[in-house]
Design a protein around this motif. Structure first.
Motif, short mmCIF file in Angstrom:
data_model
loop_
_atom_site.label_atom_id
_atom_site.label_comp_id
_atom_site.label_asym_id
_atom_site.label_seq_id
_atom_site.Cartn_x
_atom_site.Cartn_y
_atom_site.Cartn_z
N GLY A 159 10.04 -7.27 3.31
CA GLY A 159 10.89 -6.89 4.42
C GLY A 159 12.34 -6.87 3.99
N MET A 160 13.20 -6.50 4.92
CA MET A 160 14.64 -6.44 4.66
C MET A 160 15.39 -6.97 5.87
SD MET A 160 15.08 -2.77 2.69
CE MET A 160 14.61 -1.78 4.09
N ALA A 161 16.52 -7.61 5.60
CA ALA A 161 17.38 -8.12 6.67
C ALA A 161 18.81 -8.13 6.15
CB ALA A 161 16.94 -9.52 7.07
N PHE A 162 19.76 -7.98 7.06
CA PHE A 162 21.16 -8.10 6.66
C PHE A 162 21.42 -9.53 6.23
CE2 PHE A 162 21.55 -4.47 9.69
CZ PHE A 162 21.98 -3.53 8.77
N ALA A 163 22.25 -9.69 5.21
CA ALA A 163 22.55 -11.02 4.67
C ALA A 163 24.05 -11.24 4.62
CB ALA A 163 21.96 -11.15 3.27
N ASP A 164 24.47 -12.43 5.02
CA ASP A 164 25.90 -12.75 4.97
C ASP A 164 26.25 -13.66 3.79
OD1 ASP A 164 24.75 -15.06 5.92
OD2 ASP A 164 25.89 -15.12 7.78
N THR A 165 25.25 -13.98 2.96
CA THR A 165 25.52 -14.79 1.77
C THR A 165 24.75 -14.21 0.57
OG1 THR A 165 23.68 -16.29 2.26
CG2 THR A 165 25.85 -16.94 3.05
N ILE A 166 25.33 -14.44 -0.59
CA ILE A 166 24.67 -14.11 -1.85
C ILE A 166 24.54 -15.42 -2.60
CG2 ILE A 166 24.83 -12.83 -4.01
CD1 ILE A 166 26.48 -10.72 -2.51
N ASN A 167 23.31 -15.76 -2.99
CA ASN A 167 23.03 -17.02 -3.66
C ASN A 167 23.09 -16.87 -5.18
OD1 ASN A 167 22.46 -18.25 -1.11
ND2 ASN A 167 20.46 -17.25 -1.16
N ALA A 168 23.16 -18.00 -5.87
CA ALA A 168 23.28 -18.00 -7.32
C ALA A 168 22.08 -17.35 -8.01
CB ALA A 168 23.46 -19.43 -7.83
N ASN A 169 20.89 -17.42 -7.39
CA ASN A 169 19.69 -16.86 -8.00
C ASN A 169 19.39 -15.44 -7.54
OD1 ASN A 169 18.93 -17.62 -5.37
ND2 ASN A 169 16.81 -17.97 -5.99
N ASP A 170 20.36 -14.78 -6.93
CA ASP A 170 20.17 -13.42 -6.43
C ASP A 170 20.58 -12.38 -7.46
OD1 ASP A 170 19.27 -14.19 -3.93
OD2 ASP A 170 21.26 -14.17 -3.04
N GLY A 171 19.82 -11.30 -7.50
CA GLY A 171 20.21 -10.12 -8.24
C GLY A 171 20.77 -9.11 -7.25
N ILE A 172 21.68 -8.27 -7.71
CA ILE A 172 22.35 -7.32 -6.81
C ILE A 172 22.24 -5.91 -7.38
CG2 ILE A 172 24.54 -6.63 -5.78
CD1 ILE A 172 25.35 -9.60 -5.97
N LEU A 173 21.74 -5.00 -6.54
CA LEU A 173 21.75 -3.58 -6.84
C LEU A 173 22.93 -3.00 -6.05
CD1 LEU A 173 20.41 -1.11 -8.17
CD2 LEU A 173 19.09 -0.84 -6.05
#
Length: 120
Positions: A49-63
């Protein structure tokens, strides 16, 4: 530090990028991106699924896309590598994002977004 994802990790079709850009033009400026996540379910397998996020965590990858970011944690990315996110609007009021090229972890058609299939 957040890892940059490539289109080999995860990609969006033009239709998905356009719809996502449209949606991001309507959300609060505190929204960092859209988080793609995995949950147990969908034919007893994994659903996405997908949801809007207001934080990016240290273990996140970003496209990084033109007008928004797609955020995926490293655990979810293991199931999503090579997946294409599309936006399908057949004009019948059932417009939705779909995940193409999901890995087959079992039987089934994966039409529900589950990677394992096995509808019962």
């Amino acid at each position: 530090m957040h890892a940059a994802l490539s289109e080999q990790d995860l990609c969006l079709t033009n239709s998905a990028e356009q719809k996502m850009s449209e949606l991001f033009s309507q959300v609060d400026a505190t929204i960092e991106g859209v988080r793609v996540f995995a949950t147990a379910g969908g034919c007893s397998g994994i659903s996405f699924g997908m949801a809007f996020a207001d934080t990016i965590n240290a273990n996140d990858g970003i496209l990084a896309c033109q007008d928004f970011k797609v955020i995926v944690d490293d655990g979810t990315l293991e199931y999503l590598r090579g997946v294409e996110i599309d936006f399908v609007d057949r004009g019948d009021g059932q417009a939705t994002f779909v995940f193409n090229n999901l890995p087959q972890l079992g039987g089934g058609c994966s039409s529900c977004g589950s990677s394992s299939g096995g509808c019962s």
